[in-house]
Motif scaffolding. Structure first.
Motif, PDB file in Angstrom:
ATOM      1  N   ALA A  16       0.654  -1.199   0.073  1.00  0.00           N
ATOM      2  CA  ALA A  16      -0.100  -0.012  -0.077  1.00  0.00           C
ATOM      3  C   ALA A  16       0.923   1.274  -0.067  1.00  0.00           C
ATOM      4  N   LEU A  17       1.862   1.263   0.760  1.00  0.00           N
ATOM      5  CA  LEU A  17       3.044   2.556   0.690  1.00  0.00           C
ATOM      6  C   LEU A  17       3.490   2.559  -0.951  1.00  0.00           C
ATOM      7  N   ALA A  18       3.885   1.524  -1.143  1.00  0.00           N
ATOM      8  CA  ALA A  18       4.300   1.490  -2.643  1.00  0.00           C
ATOM      9  C   ALA A  18       3.458   2.224  -3.667  1.00  0.00           C
ATOM     10  N   GLU A  19       2.402   1.816  -3.541  1.00  0.00           N
ATOM     11  CA  GLU A  19       1.423   2.280  -4.537  1.00  0.00           C
ATOM     12  C   GLU A  19       0.768   3.877  -4.255  1.00  0.00           C
ATOM     13  N   ALA A  20       0.859   4.093  -2.878  1.00  0.00           N
ATOM     14  CA  ALA A  20       0.552   5.399  -2.632  1.00  0.00           C
ATOM     15  C   ALA A  20       1.632   6.229  -2.966  1.00  0.00           C
TER      16      ALA A  20
ATOM     17  N   ARG B  32       1.696  10.920   5.495  1.00  0.00           N
ATOM     18  CA  ARG B  32       1.686  12.531   6.165  1.00  0.00           C
ATOM     19  C   ARG B  32       2.391  12.533   7.099  1.00  0.00           C
ATOM     20  N   VAL B  33       2.809  11.534   8.154  1.00  0.00           N
ATOM     21  CA  VAL B  33       3.668  11.828   9.227  1.00  0.00           C
ATOM     22  C   VAL B  33       4.975  12.088   8.757  1.00  0.00           C
ATOM     23  N   MET B  34       5.390  11.241   7.588  1.00  0.00           N
ATOM     24  CA  MET B  34       6.883  11.240   7.177  1.00  0.00           C
ATOM     25  C   MET B  34       7.025  12.650   6.483  1.00  0.00           C
TER      26      MET B  34
ATOM     27  N   LEU C 170       8.018   4.197  13.510  1.00  0.00           N
ATOM     28  CA  LEU C 170       6.531   4.613  13.205  1.00  0.00           C
ATOM     29  C   LEU C 170       5.724   3.326  13.541  1.00  0.00           C
ATOM     30  N   HIS C 171       4.556   3.808  14.372  1.00  0.00           N
ATOM     31  CA  HIS C 171       3.343   2.747  14.524  1.00  0.00           C
ATOM     32  C   HIS C 171       2.306   3.306  13.556  1.00  0.00           C
ATOM     33  N   PRO C 172       2.024   2.108  12.691  1.00  0.00           N
ATOM     34  CA  PRO C 172       0.854   2.464  11.722  1.00  0.00           C
ATOM     35  C   PRO C 172      -0.478   2.181  12.191  1.00  0.00           C
TER      36      PRO C 172
ATOM     37  N   PHE D  36       7.015   7.675  16.469  1.00  0.00           N
ATOM     38  CA  PHE D  36       5.717   8.325  16.414  1.00  0.00           C
ATOM     39  C   PHE D  36       4.383   7.496  15.954  1.00  0.00           C
ATOM     40  N   ASP D  37       3.486   7.886  16.455  1.00  0.00           N
ATOM     41  CA  ASP D  37       2.237   6.752  15.760  1.00  0.00           C
ATOM     42  C   ASP D  37       1.800   7.619  14.558  1.00  0.00           C
ATOM     43  N   TRP D  38       0.593   6.860  13.865  1.00  0.00           N
ATOM     44  CA  TRP D  38       0.124   7.358  12.399  1.00  0.00           C
ATOM     45  C   TRP D  38      -0.457   8.648  12.512  1.00  0.00           C
ATOM     46  N   GLN D  39      -0.809   9.211  13.788  1.00  0.00           N
ATOM     47  CA  GLN D  39      -1.176  10.436  13.903  1.00  0.00           C
ATOM     48  C   GLN D  39      -0.174  11.821  13.890  1.00  0.00           C
ATOM     49  N   GLY D  40       1.302  11.206  14.053  1.00  0.00           N
ATOM     50  CA  GLY D  40       2.237  12.181  14.443  1.00  0.00           C
ATOM     51  C   GLY D  40       2.549  12.369  15.807  1.00  0.00           C
ATOM     52  N   LYS D  41       2.029  11.560  16.591  1.00  0.00           N
ATOM     53  CA  LYS D  41       2.056  12.140  17.998  1.00  0.00           C
ATOM     54  C   LYS D  41       3.227  11.015  18.455  1.00  0.00           C
TER      55      LYS D  41
END
Length: 221
Positions: free
Chosen positions: A16-20, A198-200, A167-169, A212-217
């Motif tokens: 999914a990351l590759a496709e995005a 978005r976090v990266m 990163l925690h997805p 960081f988690d998926w929200q950037g926290k």
């Protein structure tokens, strides 16, 4: 144009990351065990595959990992620890990313902004552990967090514009997690990928070495 390397690109989140990233017009290089024979637990395999790559990548993502290996399910209690199952967890979830990080100096640019992200898990947080269980998986993820933090310190000496992070997805609906979702809400891999990107995109060198988690926290160690 961003140049992205994704290791573990055949898995649910990795694909999914590759496709995005490709949908954003980025140049994406994919590596995986099932497609390329890339064995992240084998130092020679890692060196050979990464040694064949040309140029550098301003985004490098390690999206490998497993909750079950060789049929060994996460332990409900420390009473059921099996040494080989624990070693397998460390080999894939900690040693593997460490082997990739050992080549990061040559894979990342030294004169421009870049991000190195290793997918970890909130259950690897020692400070956030309230319920116990899952000893081997938790410990391997805690270890990879330490590996990322240590590598970030070393890489900062030569790569001043690098953010190297864990990163925690979040909880993602993939074959990796389907047996363990229960009542926990989960997101599709495509949504998880967008969250992680978005976090990266928002990371700065001042945040290198953090979790960081998926929200950037920021997640506690």
């Amino acid at each position: 144009m961003d140049n992205t390397l994704i290791i573990g690109a055949s898995g649910g989140i990795g694909a999914a990351l590759a496709e995005a990233c490709e949908n954003r017009g980025e140049q994406v290089t994919r590596l995986s065990r099932s497609v390329d024979g890339f064995d992240i637990t084998n130092a020679q395999s890692v060196a050979e595959h990464l040694g064949r790559l040309e140029g550098t990548f301003n985004r490098l993502i390690v999206a490998t990992g497993a909750l079950e290996i060789q049929g060994a399910e996460p332990e409900k209690t420390i009473k059921t620890i099996e040494p080989q199952a624990m070693l397998d967890q460390f080999a894939l979830n900690a040693v593997g990313p460490a082997l990739v990080l050992s080549h990061a100096h040559d894979l990342l640019p030294r004169d421009s902004r870049c991000v190195m992200a290793v997918l970890s898990a909130r259950v690897g947080s020692i400070g956030d552990n309230r319920i116990g269980g899952w000893i081997s998986y938790r410990s391997a993820k805690a270890a990879v967090n330490q590996i990322v933090h240590t590598a970030a310190i070393e890489l900062a000496r030569t790569h001043k514009d690098l953010a190297c992070v864990s990163l925690h997805p979040g909880t993602v609906a993939t074959p990796f997690t389907e047996k363990y979702l229960g009542r926990h809400p989960a997101v599709a891999p495509s949504e998880a990928a967008e969250n992680l990107i978005r976090v990266m995109e928002g990371l700065t060198p001042a945040q290198t070495g953090k979790f960081f988690d998926w929200q950037g926290k920021e997640v506690p160690w």
